[in-house]
Design an enzyme around this catalytic site. Structure first.
Site, short mmCIF file in Angstrom:
data_model
loop_
_atom_site.label_atom_id
_atom_site.label_comp_id
_atom_site.label_asym_id
_atom_site.label_seq_id
_atom_site.Cartn_x
_atom_site.Cartn_y
_atom_site.Cartn_z
N CYS A 30 25.73 5.73 72.76
CA CYS A 30 24.82 4.99 71.88
C CYS A 30 23.76 4.24 72.67
CB CYS A 30 25.61 3.99 71.04
SG CYS A 30 26.79 4.72 69.89
N HIS B 147 17.55 22.22 68.51
CA HIS B 147 18.51 22.90 67.65
C HIS B 147 18.02 22.84 66.20
CE1 HIS B 147 19.97 18.99 66.35
NE2 HIS B 147 20.33 18.67 67.58
N CYS C 246 28.62 1.35 74.89
CA CYS C 246 28.76 2.80 74.73
C CYS C 246 27.56 3.48 75.37
CB CYS C 246 28.86 3.18 73.26
SG CYS C 246 28.87 4.97 72.98
N LYS D 57 27.67 20.91 70.20
CA LYS D 57 27.85 21.86 71.31
C LYS D 57 29.33 22.06 71.61
CE LYS D 57 25.08 19.59 74.05
NZ LYS D 57 24.38 19.17 75.28
N HIS E 70 16.74 19.44 64.70
CA HIS E 70 15.38 19.10 65.13
C HIS E 70 14.36 19.93 64.37
CE1 HIS E 70 17.63 18.44 69.15
NE2 HIS E 70 17.42 17.24 68.64
N CYS F 33 34.38 4.45 70.28
CA CYS F 33 33.13 4.52 69.51
C CYS F 33 33.31 5.54 68.40
CB CYS F 33 31.97 4.92 70.42
SG CYS F 33 30.45 5.32 69.52
#
Length: 634
Positions: free
Chosen positions: A133, A22, A130, A302, A25, A148
């Site tokens: 994570c 995306h 999590c 997203k 990046h 989280c």
């Protein structure tokens, strides 16, 4: 500097392959690509490493959701990343994958080395885990609901045996090192890390039991476990240059520069330095941290449906247009909005009108009056010499700002010279000189402009490589034979070289015309009114110098400015959608000073900035050269 010293090593993060490429990046990788091109033009040997991070819980989950095994899934997504970077023309030296045998071998070497040094210990741990994570969370990392903070989901309570790395042992050393060294840019991220180091560091769990997760690199000292994904991923910066076997790894590592987004600051600024210290290796040279790209002030995701596909934007508007916008719009380190309206405004104003128009006009005149060949210089006038001075000074500022990672300011500086080039060609009117038989004079003006275009093409190669190559080819020059040393050489391109006009570099993007409103009609009618010279003289127009600028909380449009004119005044201006505060510092602007002071959103304003506004957006009215603050405009 010795030839061997001109080496630099840049890395992007290796991108996690639980989703496809995306804009975030692309931004990191394009910025690094631009820097690599910049240093190549400075005759550096450059090594550019990028790649994909392919292990962990999230990979297994993403693969399962698509009905695939982990290896087949990561092969597919890694290929998508590589194809995206190749399509965008990114000049990486190596694309590394953490599932490669070479990387696995290096990770196991590092794990065994640290285990043999006594850095890891086995212990039972229970706590909130999590899966987003991929680690245990402390109570401070949970919100008031116990979720989280990053993933907005409740963690899972786990109790299991794992191997741990005692980070606290190195906290004092790291805190002292960061306090003394200029390791992190921008510096406010360094302060953020130092604040984290005020509290004790919990042990880092560096393993996952295979009974829960088998998709990872096996611990060489315990086959019942795989390593934690971050411990695996960070080592790519060493495995990618051949550590520990390739004898040249150390040459690159001494000059390593990491570029990351702010969401992965902690692993790179705390875990990674401590890992290197424990290994007995020197730290990287620098960590550069950028902000987020937002859509309407929201982080792209997203779930919100606001993710921008860089390939789609490139196919629609051009790869170089995307690169220019990314370099120009974000002040490195801060968040920035990706707005299509602003994208098109920048494209039309900066690329089509300012730069593209200058190139096309100049090459067209050379073709028309000099048979498409570089004309000879005649005597240079004071205007010609002043033009050269402006271009040279601007290029020197541009190069310094670019090397200082102030890309948006560097490009604004360069565009000052490009806009001045348009002023120069209009004032000198080489077409008029040619029509009236003064071909030598026309040739001198155009030769000056051709050399400036060569300089602009070189300067812009890190930002818009395809466009720069096209322009240099039009001037019978090749980027592979040039460096920044030729940027200030007014003999390039040589006399008699062929010039190819070609098509416009950036055709305008035409937008549908909006229907004129009754309010606009009324304004147009008001503009028809005329005033006497005596009435005009009542207004106090002056030049002011902006010395401070900041956003006004609670509004997207307003900036609070401190301006010298020559006394210091505070002015509120609605230009925040067009200018960032840091872009305005030391900028000279035109002001109206004898307006009655008023409060705007509760902030006192003691004057007004003057600006022009058209379909391309807003631009401040500025003096052609630097003048004394307070100089009267008449």
């Amino acid at each position: 500097m010795k030839k061997g010293d001109k080496i630099i090593y840049f890395t992007t993060p290796i991108y996690y392959v639980n989703s496809y490429p995306h804009l975030g990046h692309a931004y990191t990788t394009i910025i690094v690509d631009g820097l690599c091109r910049f240093y190549r033009l400075k005759n550096y040997e450059v090594f550019f490493l990028t790649g994909t991070d392919e292990h962990g819980d999230k990979i297994v989950k993403a693969a399962s959701e698509r009905g695939k095994g982990p290896q087949a899934f990561v092969d597919e997504v890694a290929k998508a990343f590589k194809e995206a970077w190749d399509y965008l023309g990114l000049t990486y030296n190596r694309f590394i994958r953490t599932t490669s045998s070479e990387h696995k071998k290096t990770v196991q070497y590092v794990l065994q080395t640290l285990y043999d040094k006594g850095e890891f210990y086995l212990d039972e741990y229970e706590g909130n885990y999590c899966f987003g994570c991929e680690r245990f969370l402390t109570s401070k990392e949970l919100d008031e609901r116990g979720f989280c903070r990053d993933h907005q989901r409740p963690p899972v309570y786990l109790k299991e045996k794992n191997y741990f790395f005692n980070l606290e042992k190195y906290r004092g050393w790291l805190k002292d090192y960061l306090s003394k060294e200029d390791l992190i840019y921008p510096s406010f991220y360094k302060e953020e890390v130092l604040n984290l180091l005020e509290e004790p560091l919990p042990p880092l769990c560096i393993s996952r039991p295979k009974s829960r997760l088998s998709w990872g690199i096996e611990l060489p000292f315990d086959p019942e476990y795989v390593t934690y994904v971050w411990f695996d991923a960070l080592i790519n910066y060493l495995s990618g240059i051949g550590y520990p076997e390739d004898p040249r790894w150390q040459v690159y590592w001494e000059r390593a520069h990491h570029v990351i987004a702010k969401d992965i600051l902690k692993p790179h600024a705390i875990y990674w330095p401590i890992m290197l210290k424990a290994l007995g290796l020197p730290l990287y040279k620098k960590l550069y941290v950028h902000g987020y790209w937002l859509m309407q002030k929201l982080k792209m995701s997203k779930s919100l449906g606001n993710v921008v596909d860089p390939i789609e934007v490139s196919q629609r508007y051009g790869k170089d247009a995307l690169r220019y916008f990314l370099f120009r719009e974000m002040a490195f380190g801060y968040d920035a909005d990706f707005d299509y309206a602003q994208f098109i405004t920048r494209y039309n104003a900066d690329l089509a009108n300012d730069f593209g128009n200058l190139v096309f006009r100049t090459l067209n005149l050379v073709e028309k009056y000099f048979q498409g060949r570089v004309p000879a210089y005649g005597p240079l006038t004071s205007e010609d010499l002043n033009y050269r001075k402006v271009v040279e000074e601007t290029l020197e500022k541009y190069l310094k700002l670019f090397e200082a990672w102030q890309f948006h300011l560097a490009l604004e500086e360069l565009w000052q010279a490009i806009r001045f080039s348009n002023v120069y060609i209009d004032r000198m009117a080489p077409w008029k000189e040619a029509k009236e038989g003064r071909l030598e004079r026309a040739g001198t003006i155009l030769r000056n402009l051709l050399s400036a275009l060569k300089s602009f093409a070189l300067a812009l190669w890190p930002v818009m490589p395809d466009t720069s190559q096209k322009l240099l080819s039009s001037l019978s020059l090749e980027i592979n034979t040039l460096s920044f040393e030729e940027a200030l050489n007014w003999e390039f391109p040589p006399e008699g070289s062929l010039i190819y006009k070609g098509a416009p570099l950036f055709p305008r993007i035409e937008l549908p015309k909006e229907t004129t409103t009754s309010e606009e009609t009324k304004m147009a009618e008001e503009r028809k009114e005329v005033y006497s010279i005596e009435e005009f003289r009542k207004w106090d127009f002056r030049i002011g110098k902006i010395i401070h600028a900041e956003r006004i909380e609670g509004t997207d449009k307003l900036l609070k400015l401190e301006v010298l004119c020559p006394e210091k005044r505070q002015i509120v201006s609605g230009i925040a959608q067009y200018y960032k505060p840091e872009e305005l510092i030391n900028r000279e602007v035109m002001l109206v000073l004898n307006l009655k002071p008023t409060k705007i959103r509760g902030v006192l304003s003691e004057g007004m900035l003057l600006a022009a506004h058209d379909e391309r957006g807003l631009t401040l009215i500025v003096p052609e050269r630097e003048v004394t603050p307070g100089a009267k405009v008449s």
